[in-house]
Design an enzyme around this catalytic site. Structure first.
Site, PDB file in Angstrom:
ATOM      1  N   CYS A 116      18.709  24.196  -2.191  1.00  0.00           N
ATOM      2  CA  CYS A 116      18.260  22.965  -1.516  1.00  0.00           C
ATOM      3  C   CYS A 116      19.343  22.339  -0.649  1.00  0.00           C
ATOM      4  O   CYS A 116      19.056  21.458   0.154  1.00  0.00           O
ATOM      5  CB  CYS A 116      17.742  21.969  -2.545  1.00  0.00           C
ATOM      6  N   HIS A 256      17.480  15.023   0.739  1.00  0.00           N
ATOM      7  CA  HIS A 256      16.674  16.170   0.291  1.00  0.00           C
ATOM      8  C   HIS A 256      15.519  15.624  -0.545  1.00  0.00           C
ATOM      9  O   HIS A 256      15.703  14.692  -1.333  1.00  0.00           O
ATOM     10  CB  HIS A 256      17.550  17.113  -0.523  1.00  0.00           C
ATOM     11  N   ASN A 286       8.742  19.600  -2.360  1.00  0.00           N
ATOM     12  CA  ASN A 286      10.101  20.093  -2.134  1.00  0.00           C
ATOM     13  C   ASN A 286      10.022  21.427  -1.389  1.00  0.00           C
ATOM     14  O   ASN A 286       9.661  22.443  -1.975  1.00  0.00           O
ATOM     15  CB  ASN A 286      10.804  20.248  -3.493  1.00  0.00           C
TER      16      ASN A 286
HETATM   17  O1  UT7 Z   1      15.592  20.594  -5.341  1.00  0.00           O
HETATM   18  C1  UT7 Z   1      16.461  21.179  -6.266  1.00  0.00           C
HETATM   19  C2  UT7 Z   1      16.787  20.292  -7.330  1.00  0.00           C
HETATM   20  N1  UT7 Z   1      15.658  20.068  -8.191  1.00  0.00           N
HETATM   21  C3  UT7 Z   1      15.446  18.861  -8.654  1.00  0.00           C
HETATM   22  O2  UT7 Z   1      16.158  17.969  -8.247  1.00  0.00           O
HETATM   23  C4  UT7 Z   1      14.390  18.640  -9.705  1.00  0.00           C
HETATM   24  C5  UT7 Z   1      14.959  17.848 -10.814  1.00  0.00           C
HETATM   25  N2  UT7 Z   1      14.063  17.580 -11.926  1.00  0.00           N
HETATM   26  C6  UT7 Z   1      12.995  16.763 -11.802  1.00  0.00           C
HETATM   27  O3  UT7 Z   1      12.646  16.323 -10.722  1.00  0.00           O
HETATM   28  C7  UT7 Z   1      12.280  16.340 -13.058  1.00  0.00           C
HETATM   29  O4  UT7 Z   1      13.055  16.700 -14.182  1.00  0.00           O
HETATM   30  C8  UT7 Z   1      10.850  16.920 -13.232  1.00  0.00           C
HETATM   31  C9  UT7 Z   1       9.935  16.271 -12.218  1.00  0.00           C
HETATM   32  C10 UT7 Z   1      10.882  18.429 -13.030  1.00  0.00           C
HETATM   33  C11 UT7 Z   1      10.329  16.584 -14.633  1.00  0.00           C
HETATM   34  O5  UT7 Z   1      10.350  15.183 -14.838  1.00  0.00           O
HETATM   35  P1  UT7 Z   1      10.934  14.563 -16.203  1.00  0.00           P
HETATM   36  O6  UT7 Z   1      10.745  13.107 -16.111  1.00  0.00           O
HETATM   37  O7  UT7 Z   1      12.345  15.085 -16.330  1.00  0.00           O
HETATM   38  O8  UT7 Z   1       9.960  15.141 -17.266  1.00  0.00           O
HETATM   39  P2  UT7 Z   1      10.297  16.049 -18.538  1.00  0.00           P
HETATM   40  O9  UT7 Z   1      10.705  17.408 -18.098  1.00  0.00           O
HETATM   41  O10 UT7 Z   1      11.215  15.286 -19.429  1.00  0.00           O
HETATM   42  O11 UT7 Z   1       8.881  16.118 -19.227  1.00  0.00           O
HETATM   43  C12 UT7 Z   1       8.275  14.990 -19.846  1.00  0.00           C
HETATM   44  C13 UT7 Z   1       6.972  15.431 -20.463  1.00  0.00           C
HETATM   45  C14 UT7 Z   1       7.087  16.673 -21.327  1.00  0.00           C
HETATM   46  O12 UT7 Z   1       6.189  16.540 -22.387  1.00  0.00           O
HETATM   47  P3  UT7 Z   1       6.733  16.129 -23.851  1.00  0.00           P
HETATM   48  O13 UT7 Z   1       7.714  17.219 -24.219  1.00  0.00           O
HETATM   49  O14 UT7 Z   1       7.395  14.797 -23.664  1.00  0.00           O
HETATM   50  O15 UT7 Z   1       5.499  16.118 -24.670  1.00  0.00           O
HETATM   51  C15 UT7 Z   1       6.602  17.783 -20.420  1.00  0.00           C
HETATM   52  O16 UT7 Z   1       6.064  18.881 -21.114  1.00  0.00           O
HETATM   53  O17 UT7 Z   1       6.038  15.773 -19.412  1.00  0.00           O
HETATM   54  C16 UT7 Z   1       5.539  17.083 -19.634  1.00  0.00           C
HETATM   55  N3  UT7 Z   1       5.261  17.711 -18.339  1.00  0.00           N
HETATM   56  C17 UT7 Z   1       4.119  17.509 -17.668  1.00  0.00           C
HETATM   57  N4  UT7 Z   1       3.026  16.791 -17.940  1.00  0.00           N
HETATM   58  C18 UT7 Z   1       2.042  16.804 -17.007  1.00  0.00           C
HETATM   59  C19 UT7 Z   1       6.077  18.524 -17.623  1.00  0.00           C
HETATM   60  N5  UT7 Z   1       5.473  18.862 -16.480  1.00  0.00           N
HETATM   61  C20 UT7 Z   1       4.266  18.268 -16.475  1.00  0.00           C
HETATM   62  C21 UT7 Z   1       3.205  18.234 -15.559  1.00  0.00           C
HETATM   63  N6  UT7 Z   1       2.117  17.499 -15.863  1.00  0.00           N
HETATM   64  N7  UT7 Z   1       3.236  18.907 -14.389  1.00  0.00           N
END
Ligand code: UT7
Length: 332
Positions: A116, A256, A286
């Site tokens: 990225c 980004h 993204n």
């Molecule tokens: O461009 C390169 C760099 N990349 C980035 O900068 C991306 C960085 N990461 C992120 O943007 C975020 O971490 C995500 C958007 C990928 C995830 O957001 P988060 O707030 O960190 O969520 P999480 O991974 O902590 O997940 C929270 C909950 C989990 O459920 P439990 O374990 O709390 O029951 C996940 O399983 O949300 C669940 N979850 C979803 N629920 C509905 C994960 N993906 C989804 C989804 N829909 N698509």
């Protein structure tokens, strides 16, 4: 050797027409529009459905639009630097395919892989060819067909990414505007928090690697989120400080587009109000190397000659950085 300054003199873009909305994704994986919007800021993304069209096609279309806008022939280009993590082939470089497609017969061309941060690394590299006088016209392209490496059964990644391309032309500045400063970082991520495990020399493609989905992008979202929020905010503030820029001096932040929460944190750290921040993650998701030039394209009619602009990115690698430039295109 006299040091020249490089400035952006034209911008082009390409986006596939097909839209993949959050509601479409609700039918494919266990997710919902509300979760995606609030956690990422994304509403829809573009997807290249035509299997015969990939990263080189999108990059070429962006380049053709740019050449048209600048009113020059492709044969005038000296160098093409193409940033991508989804090359058409492992080799040859996608830049070579673009060089042929647009007819840049006098250009040498290579790919640059920095995920990225690819576009920022490529822009800095291109600027140096202009600054040294070794090239007069450098085409810098960010293009990614992220849908080609998505696992559309993995809700944690498939909702994040989209396809698209953006391109800028770099030429010697004749009015003092242009690329003034750049700061880039790398921190080798041996934990593989964001990577595509299969298809390279470490895990060459076999029946087993494909069955195990190693050709798909994998991400430890939380780990990357933490690093990205810190990295992008820190380097953006650093570039402001070392160029004596107060928040009032900065006309635009071009971040980004990985997550709206990361963008907001960066703007907050810089002391910028939200109307100074380019955001199109809602429309495109993204697009990896294409996010920053796609922002510049979407906002180009609102930019004024001399505007102070900070570009900032964070990506897999880990790679991150920021560029400070003054806008050099006259809108009149
Ligand atoms: O461009 C390169 C760099 N990349 C980035 O900068 C991306 C960085 N990461 C992120 O943007 C975020 O971490 C995500 C958007 C990928 C995830 O957001 P988060 O707030 O960190 O969520 P999480 O991974 O902590 O997940 C929270 C909950 C989990 O459920 P439990 O374990 O709390 O029951 C996940 O399983 O949300 C669940 N979850 C979803 N629920 C509905 C994960 N993906 C989804 C989804 N829909 N698509």
């Amino acid at each position: 050797m006299e040091v020249k300054r490089a400035k952006i003199t034209a911008v082009g873009h390409y986006l596939p027409e097909e839209r993949l909305t959050n509601h479409d994704l609700e039918k494919m994986v266990d997710t919902n529009d509300e979760w995606i919007r609030t956690r990422t800021g994304i509403e829809e993304r573009r997807v290249m459905k035509d299997p015969d069209k990939a990263t080189a096609f999108m990059g070429s279309e962006a380049a053709k639009e740019l050449l048209d806008q600048r009113g020059i022939n492709a044969s005038e280009i000296d160098l093409i630097i193409l940033a991508t993590v989804t090359p058409d082939y492992m080799f040859p470089a996608t830049a070579c395919l673009v060089q042929k497609e647009i007819g840049a017969t006098n250009a040498f061309a290579f790919d640059l892989s920095a995920a990225c941060s690819g576009f920022l690394y490529a822009l800095s590299t291109g600027a140096m060819y202009i600054e040294s006088g070794r090239a007069q016209k450098v085409l810098v392209i960010g293009t990614d067909k992220m849908s080609s490496i998505m696992d559309f059964t993995d809700r944690t990644t498939c909702i994040l990414f989209g396809d698209g391309a953006g391109a800028v032309l770099l030429e010697e500045s004749d009015d003092g505007t242009g690329i003034i400063d750049q700061k880039h970082y790398t921190e080798g991520d041996t934990n593989c928090s964001l990577y595509q495990p299969g298809g390279g020399s470490r895990n060459p493609a076999t029946k087993e690697t494909v069955e195990n989905g190693l050709h798909h992008l994998k991400q430890d979202g939380k780990a990357v989120f933490k690093k990205a929020t810190m990295g992008m905010a820190d380097v953006s503030l650093e570039i402001m400080k070392r160029n004596d820029l107060d928040p009032d001096d900065v006309a635009w932040l071009v971040p980004h587009q990985a997550n709206l929460r990361i963008i907001d944190a960066t703007a907050r750290r810089m002391g910028l109000s939200s109307e100074k921040v380019m955001i199109n993650i809602d429309k495109y998701g993204n697009t990896t190397a294409a996010t920053i030039p796609l922002c510049l394209y979407d906002w180009k009619d609102k930019l004024n000659h001399g505007d102070n602009i900070v570009l900032a990115a964070f990506g897999g690698g880990f790679t991150w950085g920021a560029i400070y430039l003054t806008w050099g295109i006259n809108n009149e």
